[in-house]
Write an enzyme that holds these catalytic residues in place. Sequence first.
Site, PDB file in Angstrom:
ATOM      1  N   TYR A 166      -4.800  -4.245   2.411  1.00  0.00           N
ATOM      2  CA  TYR A 166      -3.920  -3.506   2.079  1.00  0.00           C
ATOM      3  C   TYR A 166      -2.325  -3.832   2.601  1.00  0.00           C
ATOM      4  O   TYR A 166      -1.325  -3.914   1.805  1.00  0.00           O
ATOM      5  CB  TYR A 166      -4.093  -2.055   2.284  1.00  0.00           C
ATOM      6  CG  TYR A 166      -3.038  -0.933   1.726  1.00  0.00           C
ATOM      7  CD1 TYR A 166      -2.933  -0.562   0.443  1.00  0.00           C
ATOM      8  CD2 TYR A 166      -2.227  -0.162   2.837  1.00  0.00           C
ATOM      9  CE1 TYR A 166      -1.742   0.301   0.012  1.00  0.00           C
ATOM     10  CE2 TYR A 166      -1.541   0.452   2.111  1.00  0.00           C
ATOM     11  CZ  TYR A 166      -1.331   0.779   0.896  1.00  0.00           C
ATOM     12  OH  TYR A 166      -0.123   1.801   0.627  1.00  0.00           O
ATOM     13  N   LYS A 170       1.390  -5.080   0.784  1.00  0.00           N
ATOM     14  CA  LYS A 170       2.556  -4.634   0.453  1.00  0.00           C
ATOM     15  C   LYS A 170       3.852  -5.278   1.357  1.00  0.00           C
ATOM     16  O   LYS A 170       4.905  -5.510   0.628  1.00  0.00           O
ATOM     17  CB  LYS A 170       2.837  -3.157   1.420  1.00  0.00           C
ATOM     18  CG  LYS A 170       1.720  -2.133   0.788  1.00  0.00           C
ATOM     19  CD  LYS A 170       2.070  -1.804  -0.736  1.00  0.00           C
ATOM     20  CE  LYS A 170       1.318  -0.822  -1.362  1.00  0.00           C
ATOM     21  NZ  LYS A 170       1.559  -0.344  -2.763  1.00  0.00           N
TER      22      LYS A 170
END
Length: 243
Positions: A166, A170
Amino acid sequence: MSETRIALVTGANKGIGYEIAAGLGARGYTVGIGARDNERREAAVAKLRAAGVDAFGVPLDVTADDSATAAATLIEQRYGHLDALVNNAGITGGMPQEPTRVDVSIIRTVVETNVIGVIRVTNAMLPLLRRSAAPRIVNMSSSVGSLTRQSGAGGVTTTGPVAVAYAPSKSFLNAVTLQYAREFTGTAILINAACPGFVATDLNGFRGVRTPEQGAATAIRLAMLPDGGPTGGFFEDDGEVPW
């Protein structure tokens, strides 16, 4: 060209995406509710319409080329242009994500949605955005996408858990945002990344300390930037986020 301002928000059937759509709708935009779940998408559209928002459903799976193409066709046939695109759809891939133990298929899945999905949808919508007098693109990032905050550089407190799928997705998204901004130099398109803060959503088991409405504020602002506004930046409510 129609004077109606049209926006598309992906992953808009709930949480931060829903509040971004609601906020843009309250400010006069006609808002496309992009979501792959038909029932949840139409329920969100109905709720927004009941609140006075001019909303319409856009079937959209950001991981599928044909779905992104069909979504662009739908908006073109109805409105002929797009003024704001908010790439909000995203997944965590589940926890834990320690790099020494993670299944690499989780990383592929997260990047497919959080990064490649953004590129796929953005490119599908670009012909419509180019027809706008003031096209804006907002990519929903996260504080964990900041390498400065992840590393604790410069005395900054580290943020978020160890999450090899994750968090880097980003950071990757932030880098992609910069590359688009470089390509868009000399055009009217402004593209930025937004950090919503630690918002209570199902993405984090509702452990966040901010409301989805609070988390939507920066994205709404960036979607409505005036001409000459910033581009290629990473922003939160208090200003720029360190890369």
